[in-house]
Design an enzyme around this catalytic site. Structure first.
Site, PDB file in Angstrom:
ATOM      1  N   GLN A  75      -1.697  12.096  -5.489  1.00  0.00           N
ATOM      2  CA  GLN A  75      -1.282  12.537  -6.827  1.00  0.00           C
ATOM      3  C   GLN A  75       0.246  12.646  -6.919  1.00  0.00           C
ATOM      4  O   GLN A  75       0.779  13.594  -7.509  1.00  0.00           O
ATOM      5  CB  GLN A  75      -1.947  13.866  -7.176  1.00  0.00           C
ATOM      6  CG  GLN A  75      -3.411  13.722  -7.554  1.00  0.00           C
ATOM      7  CD  GLN A  75      -3.598  13.005  -8.902  1.00  0.00           C
ATOM      8  OE1 GLN A  75      -2.714  12.998  -9.760  1.00  0.00           O
ATOM      9  NE2 GLN A  75      -4.763  12.397  -9.076  1.00  0.00           N
ATOM     10  N   SER A  76       0.943  11.692  -6.360  1.00  0.00           N
ATOM     11  CA  SER A  76       2.412  11.726  -6.364  1.00  0.00           C
ATOM     12  C   SER A  76       2.987  11.567  -7.772  1.00  0.00           C
ATOM     13  O   SER A  76       2.725  10.568  -8.449  1.00  0.00           O
ATOM     14  CB  SER A  76       2.936  10.596  -5.474  1.00  0.00           C
ATOM     15  OG  SER A  76       4.324  10.433  -5.653  1.00  0.00           O
ATOM     16  N   ASN A  77       3.804  12.533  -8.178  1.00  0.00           N
ATOM     17  CA  ASN A  77       4.534  12.408  -9.441  1.00  0.00           C
ATOM     18  C   ASN A  77       5.664  11.397  -9.298  1.00  0.00           C
ATOM     19  O   ASN A  77       6.049  10.732 -10.251  1.00  0.00           O
ATOM     20  CB  ASN A  77       5.133  13.761  -9.848  1.00  0.00           C
ATOM     21  CG  ASN A  77       4.075  14.823 -10.003  1.00  0.00           C
ATOM     22  OD1 ASN A  77       3.178  14.692 -10.819  1.00  0.00           O
ATOM     23  ND2 ASN A  77       4.163  15.875  -9.206  1.00  0.00           N
ATOM     24  N   ALA A  79       5.592   8.647  -7.425  1.00  0.00           N
ATOM     25  CA  ALA A  79       5.037   7.292  -7.530  1.00  0.00           C
ATOM     26  C   ALA A  79       4.818   6.941  -9.004  1.00  0.00           C
ATOM     27  O   ALA A  79       5.152   5.837  -9.450  1.00  0.00           O
ATOM     28  CB  ALA A  79       3.731   7.195  -6.742  1.00  0.00           C
TER      29      ALA A  79
END
Ligand code: PLP
Length: 337
Positions: A75-77, A79
């Site tokens: 859930q990388s912001n 990325a």
């Protein structure tokens, strides 16, 4: 200091607003709380990575790149914002997502940031926990070069000396905003992870001699380790800017890792309380992984009397609220068990 010496593209909505948190300040009965809205940087629902990407993407274009590679947790912001910036600039984007939490339910694996990564046209590949993500990115870069592409690799969180310039600039912006309204900022707090935000802020605040102390609330590493990571990047950023490394002392870098809980991306009770409090008192959305834990730290420090009444404490909201949709069950709301 003149940041225009460095290549930069302009796609963030700046300056972001600086707003009082009147109802929460009254509710907690402590210092005057303020919020700096870096959740409103404009690109793909906002967040702190957008400021870094203005400098990183400019460097990519300058180097003739046609493809961007980066990495993060599922859930990388970072990325998500990188996919959005790449879309805007017509670049191909490949992201490697590491299974850091071990969560594989439908919402976590496919909603929130993962949904948006794909809407922005990013190619996702998954990696198991504890992969050597830098080696994985280098491997992918080599494959793409063999195919005739020109990849540009952005480190996790956009945290290198180029990305940190975005937060050197944010330190100038915030100080200028405070000066314009004669607001004396006594403390600045934010969630700290890959260190670029805090390193940039500390460098900017020290370079301006602002006297505003920066306090990072950790979401991952232990205190000592987090502080070393920030200090190291601050030193590299000073060097990159041709400033004296003595401008930032080791003790200017302060982190607190008391609010991490079981680990990165794993919910805590105090984070749930913080997310609900800001949502219900101010109409502002935090996130479960970073800003929620950061604000939980702020609430606890206020309750413990860490700040004096009458002091002005600014919380830098680093964004991430779309990951709320990856964790719909943790808030104990009717219909979501
Ligand atoms: C990445 C991120 C942070 C941490 O910033 P770093 O520069 O990696 O330390 C904080 N909050 C949110 C929402 C983020 O996405």
């Amino acid at each position: 200091m003149h940041l225009s010496r460095f290549p930069r593209l302009h796609f963030a909505h700046l300056p972001t607003p600086l707003e009082p948190l009147e109802r929460i300040s009254k509710h907690l009965d402590g210092p005057n709380l303020w919020i700096k809205r870096d959740d409103c940087t404009g690109l793909s629902s906002g967040g702190n990575k957008t400021r870094k990407l203005e400098f990183l993407m400019a460097e990519a274009i300058e180097q003739g790149a046609d493809t961007i590679i980066t990495q993060g947790a599922t859930q990388s912001n970072h990325a998500r914002q990188t996919c959005a910036a790449a879309a805007r600039l017509g670049q191909e984007c490949h992201i490697l997502l590491e299974d850091r939490t071990g969560y594989h339910d439908e919402a976590y694996a496919h909603n929130g940031n993962v949904l948006l990564d794909q809407l922005h046209g990013g190619s996702i590949s998954l990696r198991p926990a504890d992969s050597d993500m830098n080696a994985e990115m280098e491997h992918l870069a080599q494959q793409l070069r063999d195919d005739g592409k020109k990849p540009y690799v952005i480190p996790g969180g956009g945290s290198n000396e180029t990305g940190a310039l975005g937060y050197v600039n944010a330190a100038f912006e915030l100080t200028h905003q405070a000066n314009e309204r004669s607001l004396q900022i006594d403390h600045l707090l934010h969630a700290t992870g890959s260190a670029g935000t805090q390193a940039g802020l500390v460098v900017g605040m020290q370079a301006m001699n602002s006297g505003i102390p920066v306090y990072g609330v950790g979401v991952n590493a232990a205190k000592q380790q987090q502080e070393e990571k920030v200090f190291d990047l601050a030193q590299r950023t000073l060097d990159f800017m041709d400033l004296s490394q003595g401008l930032v002392a080791r003790e200017d870098v302060v982190a607190n890792s008391d609010y991490v809980g079981e680990g990165y991306g794993l919910p805590t009770d105090s984070m749930v309380e913080a997310v609900k409090m800001l949502a219900s008192f101010e109409g502002i959305l935090l996130d479960p992984v970073y800003a929620g834990k950061g604000f939980a730290g702020l609430i606890d420090l206020v309750r413990k009397g860490h700040f004096k009444k009458g002091e002005n404490v600014v919380f830098l909201h680093t964004g991430g609220s779309v990951s709320l949709f990856a964790y719909p069950k943790i808030f104990d709301l009717p219909g979501y068990s």
